[in-house]
Enzyme design. Structure first.
Site, PDB file in Angstrom:
ATOM      1  CE1 TYR A 140      -3.172  -2.214  -0.150  1.00 29.88           C
ATOM      2  CE2 TYR A 140      -4.829  -0.135   0.656  1.00 29.88           C
ATOM      3  CZ  TYR A 140      -4.914  -1.930   0.770  1.00 29.88           C
ATOM      4  OH  TYR A 140      -5.881  -2.284  -0.023  1.00 29.88           O
ATOM      5  CG  ASP A 246      -7.983  -5.009   1.449  1.00 30.20           C
ATOM      6  OD1 ASP A 246      -8.948  -4.056   2.332  1.00 30.20           O
ATOM      7  OD2 ASP A 246      -8.265  -4.468  -0.010  1.00 30.20           O
TER       8      ASP A 246
HETATM    9  C1  IPM Z   1     -10.238  -1.762   4.095  1.00 29.41           C
HETATM   10  C2  IPM Z   1     -10.980  -0.491   2.883  1.00 29.41           C
HETATM   11  C3  IPM Z   1      -9.791   0.265   2.789  1.00 29.41           C
HETATM   12  C4  IPM Z   1      -7.995  -0.364   2.664  1.00 29.41           C
HETATM   13  C5  IPM Z   1      -9.562   1.343   0.821  1.00 29.41           C
HETATM   14  C6  IPM Z   1     -11.263   2.029   1.801  1.00 29.41           C
HETATM   15  C7  IPM Z   1      -8.584   1.836   0.787  1.00 29.41           C
HETATM   16  O1  IPM Z   1     -10.716  -1.365   1.657  1.00 29.41           O
HETATM   17  O2  IPM Z   1     -10.158  -0.187   5.253  1.00 29.41           O
HETATM   18  O3  IPM Z   1     -10.332  -2.173   4.232  1.00 29.41           O
HETATM   19  O4  IPM Z   1      -7.856  -0.974   1.289  1.00 29.41           O
HETATM   20  O5  IPM Z   1      -7.807  -0.758   3.151  1.00 29.41           O
HETATM   21 MG    MG Z   2     -11.035  -3.694   2.704  1.00 29.42          MG
END
Ligand code: IPM
Ligand code: MG
Length: 355
Positions: A140, A246
């Site tokens: 990320y 995620d």
């Molecule tokens: C989560 C969401 C987020 C992420 C997005 C909205 C950026 O999917 O909190 O799991 O990928 O972390």
């Molecule tokens: Mg998510």
């Protein structure tokens, strides 16, 4: 106790409104004063300030004792410059507050076992998994990253990188969590392919030496995805990196019946924790009083427990939610045969009545 509240986009404002009412009643009953300050994040922040995470918001969060978030994003901002997408606001505040650990408990409420997607014989064994997801590193945030063009062909790339210190601190959180639960930890990686995963695994094994009472095993992420639907009862705590976490946390959540039920806590070493439902902004039902406020209400319970050490108050909210479910009240996402279909407001009011 100062709480910075960011309702965000889509169903965010509706669910947060119900959550705050519950918080207020708990405050009255137990004699606590919760001071609430609102801040902008995501699409609404883009509309009003031109950026998804205005400086004032970061400041308001940093000076609060805890942060409550609704949801961010929606089709309105889908074609915007990626550098200022609503999601950037969420990623940005996680990074600004150094919230490296994301705790996502996925447990099946017995009242909702008919809403569960899995076979009854699998559900019978129970689902109670805590996903501990690394939140401020990995692919990320890894550098270098970007887009380019070479020989007339476009390309995009990201970097999945984890440093020893990042792995060590998330592993510790996971082992501590396992210690308070059923003392089993599964570390999920892709060590058969990825170098970053081999380092991850090595460090997790090193940290495990300090937790001889916790049983550690390792699983490749593809297998973990499969095992979660095949037999979720085998898991207690799962620890994994940002991207795998995620994906697996959505999966763990939905097998319990609905992602509309599940809270989460993001915590760091010292900054205020951030609490949010794991579901998104659900733009398709926004403003229609159809959203399920329970994940937000349960996130407030997590806030009371983790940020303010108010265990009794947290359990009080959790049992009010259970009572409401036992009484048959259901929003659309958890509706089952014989359920009593209610909207977001009515669900919130019912929880308050059951407090
Ligand atoms: C989560 C969401 C987020 C992420 C997005 C909205 C950026 O999917 O909190 O799991 O990928 O972390
Ligand atoms: Mg998510």
């Amino acid at each position: 106790m100062k709480i910075c509240v960011m309702p965000g986009d889509g169903i965010g404002p509706e669910i947060v409104a119900q959550g705050l009412k519950v918080l207020e009643v708990v405050g009255e009953k137990f004699g606590h004063k919760f001071e609430v300050e609102e801040a902008l994040i995501g699409g609404v922040a883009i509309d009003e300030k031109g950026v998804p995470l205005p400086d004032e918001t970061v400041k308001a969060c940093k000076s609060a004792d805890a942060v409550l978030l609704g949801a961010v994003g929606g089709p309105k901002w889908d074609n915007i410059d990626p550098a200022i997408r609503p999601e950037r606001g969420l990623l940005g505040i996680r990074k600004e507050l150094a919230l490296f650990a994301n705790l996502r408990p996925a447990a099946l409420f017995p009242q909702l076992k008919d809403a569960c997607f899995l076979r009854p014989d699998i559900v019978e064994k129970g689902i109670d998994v805590m996903v501990v997801r690394e939140l401020t590193g990995g692919i990320y945030f890894g550098e270098p990253k970007g887009e380019g063009e070479e020989n007339g062909e476009r390309y995009g790339y990201n970097t999945m990188i984890y440093r020893e210190s990042e792995i060590r601190r998330i592993a510790k959180i996971a082992f501590e969590a396992a210690r308070k639960r059923n003392k089993r930890l599964c570390s999920v990686d892709k060590a058969n392919v990825l170098d970053v995963s081999r380092v991850w695994r090595e460090i997790v094994i090193e940290v495990s030496k300090d937790y001889p009472d916790v049983e550690l095993n390792h699983m490749y992420v593809d297998n973990a995805a499969m095992q979660l639907v095949r037999d979720p009862s085998q898991f207690d705590v799962i620890v994994t990196g940002n991207l795998f976490g995620d994906i697996l946390s959505d999966e763990a959540a939905v097998i319990t019946g609905s992602i509309g039920m599940l809270p989460s806590a993001s915590v760091g070493a010292s900054n205020p924790g951030l609490f949010e439902p794991i579901h998104g902004s659900a733009p398709d039902i926004a403003g229609e009083d159809k959203a399920n406020p329970l994940a937000t209400i349960l996130s407030i319970a997590m806030m009371l427990r983790y940020s303010f050490d108010l265990d009794k108050e947290a359990s009080y909210i959790e049992s009010a939610v259970e009572k409401t479910l036992s009484a048959g009240l259901r929003t659309g996402d958890i509706m089952d045969e014989g359920g009593n279909l209610v909207g977001c407001k009515a669900m919130g009011e019912a929880v308050i009545k059951n407090l």
